[in-house]
Design a protein around this motif. Structure first.
Motif, PDB file in Angstrom:
ATOM      1  N   VAL A 179       0.865  -1.179   0.000  1.00  0.00           N
ATOM      2  CA  VAL A 179       0.000   0.000   0.000  1.00  0.00           C
ATOM      3  C   VAL A 179       0.902   1.230   0.000  1.00  0.00           C
ATOM      4  N   MET A 180       0.742   2.052  -1.023  1.00  0.00           N
ATOM      5  CA  MET A 180       1.505   3.298  -1.127  1.00  0.00           C
ATOM      6  C   MET A 180       0.666   4.446  -0.582  1.00  0.00           C
ATOM      7  N   GLY A 181       1.332   5.439   0.016  1.00  0.00           N
ATOM      8  CA  GLY A 181       0.588   6.531   0.618  1.00  0.00           C
ATOM      9  C   GLY A 181       1.266   7.879   0.485  1.00  0.00           C
ATOM     10  N   THR A 182       0.446   8.904   0.271  1.00  0.00           N
ATOM     11  CA  THR A 182       0.890  10.292   0.303  1.00  0.00           C
ATOM     12  C   THR A 182       0.026  11.042   1.296  1.00  0.00           C
ATOM     13  N   THR A 183       0.450  12.258   1.628  1.00  0.00           N
ATOM     14  CA  THR A 183      -0.389  13.104   2.475  1.00  0.00           C
ATOM     15  C   THR A 183       0.037  14.555   2.323  1.00  0.00           C
ATOM     16  N   ASP A 184      -0.882  15.453   2.673  1.00  0.00           N
ATOM     17  CA  ASP A 184      -0.589  16.888   2.688  1.00  0.00           C
ATOM     18  C   ASP A 184       0.036  17.343   1.371  1.00  0.00           C
ATOM     19  N   LEU A 185      -0.593  16.955   0.277  1.00  0.00           N
ATOM     20  CA  LEU A 185      -0.119  17.348  -1.045  1.00  0.00           C
ATOM     21  C   LEU A 185      -0.298  18.858  -1.279  1.00  0.00           C
ATOM     22  N   HIS A 186      -1.312  19.441  -0.679  1.00  0.00           N
ATOM     23  CA  HIS A 186      -1.530  20.888  -0.680  1.00  0.00           C
ATOM     24  C   HIS A 186      -1.403  21.520  -2.067  1.00  0.00           C
ATOM     25  N   GLY A 187      -2.068  20.910  -3.028  1.00  0.00           N
ATOM     26  CA  GLY A 187      -2.154  21.520  -4.346  1.00  0.00           C
ATOM     27  C   GLY A 187      -0.897  21.446  -5.183  1.00  0.00           C
TER      28      GLY A 187
END
Length: 602
Positions: free
Chosen positions: A50-58
Motif C-alpha cells: 500500500v503506497m501513501g501520500t499526504t498533505d499534497l496541498h495543491g
C-alpha cells in the motif's frame, strides 16, 4: 454541484449505511510459496504493498508559484504529484499493478496558487467549470482512496463536493458527520479486493478519519452542517464493523498527527494529533497512514493495549516530497488470511524525474496560473524581505499589520467600537518571502501570506495582550546575557513553528531572551505610556489564531467584533492595487526588539 439539503442528506444516508466504495479486483499474483496447508506443504502466503501520500496541498508540479521557479529547499527536496507518479509507476512495475493500492491522508486542494486559482479565480463550481488539477492528476495516477484533510474545507463545502464529484476515487471521512442526522457525510471507508493464487481473495479496508479541528478552523463553512467527533471514538465504532464485513486487513488513513497533542488547547474535547492514540486504543488495525503534522515518519510501531499487537504508522513528508510504502505479508491460517508481518518505509521523490504523462496533462493549467501570479499590481519604493523577520521587526511584516489595521478600522468605523485602538498580529509564514523594489506582482504579495486565513477583530484587554505576547515569546531559545547569539539556533524553541510566533503592531515592547519563557515581555507600552491592564483594545487577528490555533491565551474566547470571508492574502493584493505604490516609510516602525538585561541583541 451546489450543496443543497437534499443532495447533502442523500449522500449522508448512503455513506452512513456503510456503502463500500472503490472496490477493486486484481488478477492473481505470483505467490511467495506454493502449495496447500497439508502435511509437509509450506503455508500459503501472499504479499502486497500500500503506497501513501499526504498533505499534497495543491502541488502537482515541482514548481514554486511564489518564486516562479522550480522548487528547492536546503535539503534539495522536490515536490508534486508528477514526481509521485514516477515513483508509483516504479513500485507497480516491481510489485505487480494488482498487488498494490494507493491512498492519501488529506489536505489536497489548498496550498498553492494552482489550487487557489481553481477554487477562486476559475472555480470548479462554475457552470461548465474546469476539472480541478488535483482531481485530474490523482485520477490519472490511479488513487484508490483519500481521507479528508482539514484544508479540504477552506473553500467551503460546495467546492469540496464538486472536487469529490470529479474524483474517480472516494473521499473518506468516518468522523465527518451530518450535523442533523449524525451519520457520515462522506463515505467512512472503502473496501478493496486483491486476488491471490490460493483461491480466496484478500479484502483490504481503508478507513478514513479527518481532523476534529475543522469545527473551529473552518467554523464559518461547517457550523450547523457538519460535526467532527474524535478519531479514537469513531475508529472504535468502525474497525469492528470492517472486520465483520470480512476485512482481512484494516488500514486507517488519518489526517491527524501521531504526537497525541493539540494546537488549539481546550477549544474542543478531542485530540488534534490522535493517530498514535488510535493505534494504541483501538484493536484490529494493521497500519495507519498519518497526515496533518508535516513531519516525516518512515516507520513507527505502537503496541495496542488491548490486543498486544503492534501497529505500524508512517507519515510521508508533505507536498509529495515522500511516498510511504507499507509492505504486507499475509499467511493463510485456519481458513482466513492473517497479517504475518508489515513494515513501512518512505521513498524520496527527488530521486526521480517528473512523469511527463502528468506534466503534459496539466500544462495548460500550469501556464494559466503562472501568467496569473505574474500580473503586476503596483510598485514598491524599496526592497523588503522576511529573511530576518523571525528575530527582528521588519517592514515586510509591518506591511501585513498595516493592511489588517486599516481593514479593521474601516469595518468598525461609525460603530460602537470605532474609538478603540486597533492592534494587529502577524507571523512570518515564509523566510523567503520578499517584495522587490520596482514592480510588484500578485505572487510577490501572495508570498507574504501562504495560508487561506481570513481576518477577524477581537476585543482584548491590556493584561490579556501581555499574556498573549508572553506566550508568543516562548518561540525564542533562552540565551544568557553575554553568550554568543546564533540566529540559526535562536528561534523555534520546543518545536514552535514560525507561524506560531506573533508580532503585534501598535504596541512597543522588548523581549528579554535571557529570561525564562513566561516572563520575557519588558516595557510594554501603548502611546508612549505603560499599558493599562484594564484598557480595551481591538486585535486584528487571523481566523486560525482566533479559533484557538496555536493555543494562544484569551483570543479564542474574546468577543468577536467583526469577521470577514475574504482571504487576508487577497486583502493585501487589493490594497497594493488600490495604493499603486508600496512605500515602507508610510508604515514601517520598530515596535519590538530582542534584548538581554536591557541590551538589544541586534
Amino acid at each position: 454541484m451546489p450543496l443543497n439539503r437534499r443532495t447533502f442528506l442523500e449522500r449522508s444516508a448512503a455513506a452512513g449505511a456503510g456503502v463500500a466504495v472503490a472496490v477493486g479486483t486484481a488478477v492473481p499474483a505470483a505467490a511467495d510459496e506454493r502449495g496447500g496447508q497439508g502435511h509437509g506443504r509450506p503455508p500459503k502466503r501472499y504479499s502486497f504493498t500500500v503506497m501513501g501520500t499526504t498533505d499534497l496541498h495543491g502541488n502537482v508540479f515541482n514548481w514554486d508559484y511564489f518564486t516562479d521557479k522550480e522548487f528547492d529547499d536546503k535539503a534539495h527536496n522536490d515536490v508534486g504529484l508528477a514526481k509521485i507518479s514516477t515513483l508509483v509507476t516504479q513500485i507497480r512495475k516491481e510489485k505487480g499493478r494488482r498487488n498494490t493500492l494507493l491512498i492519501d491522508a488529506g489536505d489536497t486542494i489548498q496550498g498553492t496558487q494552482l489550487s487557489y486559482y481553481y477554487a477562486k479565480v476559475d472555480p470548479i463550481t462554475a457552470k461548465r467549470g474546469p476539472v480541478h488539477p488535483m482531481a485530474q492528476a490523482m485520477n490519472a495516477i490511479g488513487y484508490d482512496a483519500a481521507a479528508l484533510g482539514n484544508h479540504e474545507f477552506n473553500y467551503g463545502i460546495p467546492v469540496l463536493r464538486k472536487f469529490e464529484e470529479q474524483c474517480d476515487f472516494p473521499l473518506l471521512g468516518a468522523n465527518a458527520l451530518d450535523a442533523k442526522t449524525l451519520r457520515p457525510a462522506f463515505a467512512p471507508y472503502s473496501m478493496h479486493r486483491l486476488c491471490t493464487p490460493h483461491g480466496r481473495d484478500v479484502k483490504v479496508a481503508v478507513l478514513g478519519l479527518t481532523n476534529p479541528g475543522i469545527a473551529i478552523w473552518d467554523k464559518q463553512n461547517v457550523s450547523g452542517k457538519m460535526v467532527f467527533p474524535g478519531l479514537e471514538e469513531q475508529a472504535a465504532k468502525w474497525v469492528p464493523k470492517l472486520r465483520s464485513l470480512g476485512a482481512d486487513v484494516v488500514i486507517v488513513s488519518a489526517h491527524s498527527g501521531s504526537s497525541g497533542t493539540s494546537s488549539y488547547g481546550d477549544q474542543l474535547p478531542y485530540v488534534e494529533n490522535a493517530a498514535g492514540l488510535v493505534a494504541e486504543q483501538v484493536p484490529g488495525i494493521d497500519a495507519i497512514l498519518v497526515g496533518h503534522a508535516h513531519t516525516e515518519i518512515a516507520e513507527y510501531f505502537v503496541t495496542n493495549k488491548e490486543s498486544g499487537k503492534q501497529v505500524v504508522l508512517s507519515e510521508p513528508l508533505k507536498w509529495g516530497q515522500r511516498l510511504t510504502l507499507f509492505d504486507f505479508g499475509l499467511v493463510w491460517d485456519k481458513g482466513r488470511w492473517t497479517v504475518e508481518k508489515v513494515g513501512a518505509k518512505v521513498l524520496n521523490s527527488n530521486t526521480v524525474a517528473e512523469d511527463e504523462k502528468i506534466t503534459r496533462l496539466l500544462s495548460d493549467e500550469h501556464r494559466k496560473v503562472v501568467a496569473y501570479v505574474n500580473q503586476v499590481i503596483g510598485t514598491s519604493t524599496a526592497a523588503m524581505s522576511t529573511v530576518a523577520a523571525p528575530w527582528q521587526d521588519e517592514p515586510i511584516i509591518d506591511l501585513i499589520n498595516h493592511v489588517q489595521v486599516e481593514t479593521v478600522k474601516a469595518a468598525l468605523a461609525g460603530g460602537q467600537y470605532a474609538a478603540l485602538p486597533v492592534l494587529s498580529q502577524a507571523s512570518c509564514f515564509s523566510r523567503t518571502a520578499s517584495i522587490p523594489a520596482g514592480q510588484v506582482t500578485i505572487r510577490d504579495a501572495a508570498g507574504l501570506y501562504v495560508f487561506e486565513n481570513t481576518l477577524e477583530a477581537r476585543l482584548l484587554t491590556g493584561a490579556q495582550l501581555k499574556d498573549y505576547l508572553e506566550f508568543s515569546a516562548r518561540y525564542f531559545v533562552q540565551t544568557p546575557a553575554g553568550a554568543p547569539v546564533d540566529t540559526a539556533k535562536l528561534t523555534n524553541a520546543d518545536g514552535t513553528p514560525d507561524y506560531n510566533y506573533d508580532a503585534v503592531s501598535g504596541l512597543t515592547y522588548d523581549i528579554d531572551i535571557a529570561r525564562p519563557a513566561g516572563s520575557r515581555i519588558v516595557d510594554l507600552s501603548f502611546g508612549g505610556e505603560p499599558i493599562d491592564p484594564a484598557a480595551q483594545f481591538v486585535l486584528a487577528v487571523n481566523n486560525y489564531r482566533a479559533a484557538g490555533g496555536g493555543n494562544f491565551p484569551h483570543v479564542a474566547r474574546a468577543q468577536q467584533l467583526w469577521a470577514n470571508s475574504e482571504e487576508i492574502r487577497n486583502t493585501i493584493i487589493n490594497w497594493v492595487k488600490a495604493e499603486g505604490t508600496v512605500d515602507p516609510a508610510q508604515f514601517a516602525s520598530v515596535g519590538w526588539k530582542l534584548t538581554r538585561e536591557g541590551v538589544p541583541v541586534f
